[in-house]
Scaffold this motif. Structure first.
Motif, short mmCIF file in Angstrom:
data_model
loop_
_atom_site.label_atom_id
_atom_site.label_comp_id
_atom_site.label_asym_id
_atom_site.label_seq_id
_atom_site.Cartn_x
_atom_site.Cartn_y
_atom_site.Cartn_z
N ASP A 43 0.83 -1.21 0.00
CA ASP A 43 0.00 0.00 0.00
C ASP A 43 0.87 1.26 0.00
O ASP A 43 2.02 1.24 0.45
N VAL A 44 0.27 2.36 -0.49
CA VAL A 44 0.89 3.67 -0.42
C VAL A 44 -0.06 4.59 0.35
O VAL A 44 -1.24 4.71 -0.01
N VAL A 45 0.45 5.20 1.40
CA VAL A 45 -0.36 6.06 2.27
C VAL A 45 0.11 7.50 2.13
O VAL A 45 1.30 7.80 2.30
N GLY A 46 -0.81 8.40 1.78
CA GLY A 46 -0.50 9.82 1.72
C GLY A 46 -0.73 10.47 3.08
O GLY A 46 -1.74 10.22 3.73
N ILE A 47 0.22 11.30 3.51
CA ILE A 47 0.14 12.01 4.79
C ILE A 47 0.08 13.50 4.45
O ILE A 47 1.10 14.11 4.10
N TYR A 48 -1.11 14.09 4.54
CA TYR A 48 -1.34 15.47 4.08
C TYR A 48 -1.76 16.32 5.27
O TYR A 48 -2.87 16.21 5.76
N PHE A 49 -0.85 17.19 5.73
CA PHE A 49 -1.11 18.01 6.91
C PHE A 49 -0.99 19.49 6.55
O PHE A 49 0.10 19.95 6.20
N ARG A 50 -2.11 20.18 6.66
CA ARG A 50 -2.12 21.62 6.43
C ARG A 50 -1.88 22.39 7.72
O ARG A 50 -1.71 23.62 7.69
N ARG A 51 -1.91 21.70 8.86
CA ARG A 51 -1.68 22.31 10.17
C ARG A 51 -0.55 21.57 10.88
O ARG A 51 -0.23 20.44 10.55
N THR A 52 0.02 22.24 11.88
CA THR A 52 1.10 21.63 12.62
C THR A 52 0.64 20.36 13.33
O THR A 52 -0.52 20.21 13.69
N GLY A 75 2.97 18.76 2.43
CA GLY A 75 2.82 19.92 3.30
C GLY A 75 1.70 20.81 2.80
O GLY A 75 1.07 20.54 1.77
N PRO A 76 1.42 21.91 3.53
CA PRO A 76 0.28 22.77 3.17
C PRO A 76 0.41 23.44 1.82
O PRO A 76 -0.60 23.84 1.23
N GLY A 77 1.62 23.55 1.28
CA GLY A 77 1.78 24.23 -0.01
C GLY A 77 2.07 23.31 -1.17
O GLY A 77 2.44 23.78 -2.25
N ASP A 78 1.89 22.01 -1.00
CA ASP A 78 2.37 21.06 -1.99
C ASP A 78 1.35 20.66 -3.07
O ASP A 78 1.75 20.19 -4.13
N LEU A 79 0.07 20.79 -2.79
CA LEU A 79 -0.94 20.32 -3.74
C LEU A 79 -1.51 21.49 -4.56
O LEU A 79 -1.48 22.64 -4.13
N GLN A 80 -2.07 21.14 -5.72
CA GLN A 80 -2.57 22.18 -6.63
C GLN A 80 -3.89 22.81 -6.14
O GLN A 80 -4.38 23.73 -6.80
N THR A 81 -4.40 22.37 -5.03
CA THR A 81 -5.53 23.10 -4.43
C THR A 81 -5.13 24.55 -4.14
O THR A 81 -5.99 25.44 -4.12
N ASN A 82 -3.85 24.78 -3.95
CA ASN A 82 -3.36 26.15 -3.70
C ASN A 82 -3.42 27.02 -4.95
O ASN A 82 -3.32 28.25 -4.84
#
Length: 312
Positions: A43-52, A75-82
């Protein structure tokens, strides 16, 4: 045929039986941490944290690795949602490449539901504005490890009715005979809908959830005293005098007069001298750091449940 994935965005996504199974599995892992099987191998697990995050992020990262998965951290700035990509489109794309996404937004849980609008990738709420479900799993794991049961235990919670308190209410209310006595500052209680849901669970399961804004109105005897940080991650308080309102809800050694054997719990991080005195946090009745370690085992159990595993 691969097992169906499950999302864990709210504790209400778990049936009563599922909740017991996840907490029981976590307690068994805590007792024998090296006995964990590589149930997520491949499996591959994504760990996406926009907060500390210290405990939750590390728990899920370490837990996924211990179960044999690989991880990708965002991290909070890594995805294209930004740059304007929709949450829905982001979820659809990630679901083609990840098996699980663990996400902390501290925002509206509707964002997580939008990510979960597919059936290829499990989504786990690592804390949203309204609820911190994986914290409650660690809390119940700690109680089960210490007392050998959750049913029938009495817990006193002092402090803000924040997302940790909400999760605790939605979890403990599912165990027959359990009692949760909330003492929250005026204007800082549990959200009415959360309190109503917790009381509905309690009525169905034979538990008790009650809330008062009077810090002097305490139950005669409890098994656990619990508090959280007054300034919750990602939030601010509009009232400039809020510390005065919160001061009577500080956890001090005086609370142990009627319950000398009660344990102290805190979801951490803690601010000694604010919500709790150093005497209590660092004292012999405190299991706050054991509780933090149990985030690892409850994260592992949650990952296994979300991947459709049997929690033996």
């Amino acid at each position: 045929m691969a097992p169906a994935i499950r999302h864990l965005i709210s504790l209400d996504d778990l049936s009563d039986e599922d909740l017991r199974a996840v907490v029981g599995r976590a307690a068994r892992l805590a007792a024998r941490p090296r006995a964990a099987q590589a149930s997520l191998r491949g499996d591959v697990v994504g760990i996406y944290f926009r907060r500390t995050s210290t405990r939750t992020r590390t728990a899920f990262s370490s837990g996924a690795l211990r179960l044999g998965a690989q991880i990708i951290a965002y991290g909070p700035g890594d995805l294209q949602t930004n740059t304007g990509e929709s949450i829905e489109d982001t979820g659809r794309v990630l679901a083609t490449m990840l098996d699980v996404l663990v996400a902390r937004t501290a925002n509206d849980p509707a964002q997580l539901r939008a990510m979960a609008a597919q059936q290829r990738m499990a989504v786990i709420n690592a804390m949203s504005a309204d609820e911190h479900p994986t914290q409650a799993l660690a809390d119940l794991t700690t109680v089960l490890c210490r007392f050998g049961r959750v049913d029938g235990l009495r817990l006193l919670y002092l402090g803000e009715g924040n997302n940790s308190a909400a999760a605790l209410a939605l979890a403990l209310s599912r165990f027959p005979g359990a009692e949760l006595h909330l003492r929250t500052p005026p204007g800082y209680g549990l959200a009415p809908d959360v309190l109503a849901r917790a009381r509905a669970h309690a009525a169905r399961c034979g538990a008790l959830v009650e809330e008062s804004h009077d810090p002097g109105e305490l139950p005669a005897k409890v098994d656990v005293v619990y508090t959280t940080r007054w300034q919750t991650t990602g939030t601010t308080k509009q009232d400039p005098d809020w510390r005065t309102v919160f001061a009577p809800f500080q956890v001090t050694g005086e609370l142990w007069r009627s319950s000398p054997d009660a344990l102290f719990m805190h979801d951490l991080p803690a601010h000694r001298g604010e919500e709790v005195t150093a005497e209590v946090l660092d004292g012999p009745r405190s299991v706050a750091f054991e509780q933090a370690e149990n985030k690892l085992y409850s994260a592992m159990a949650a990952l296994e449940w979300c991947r459709g595993g049997e929690l033996a």
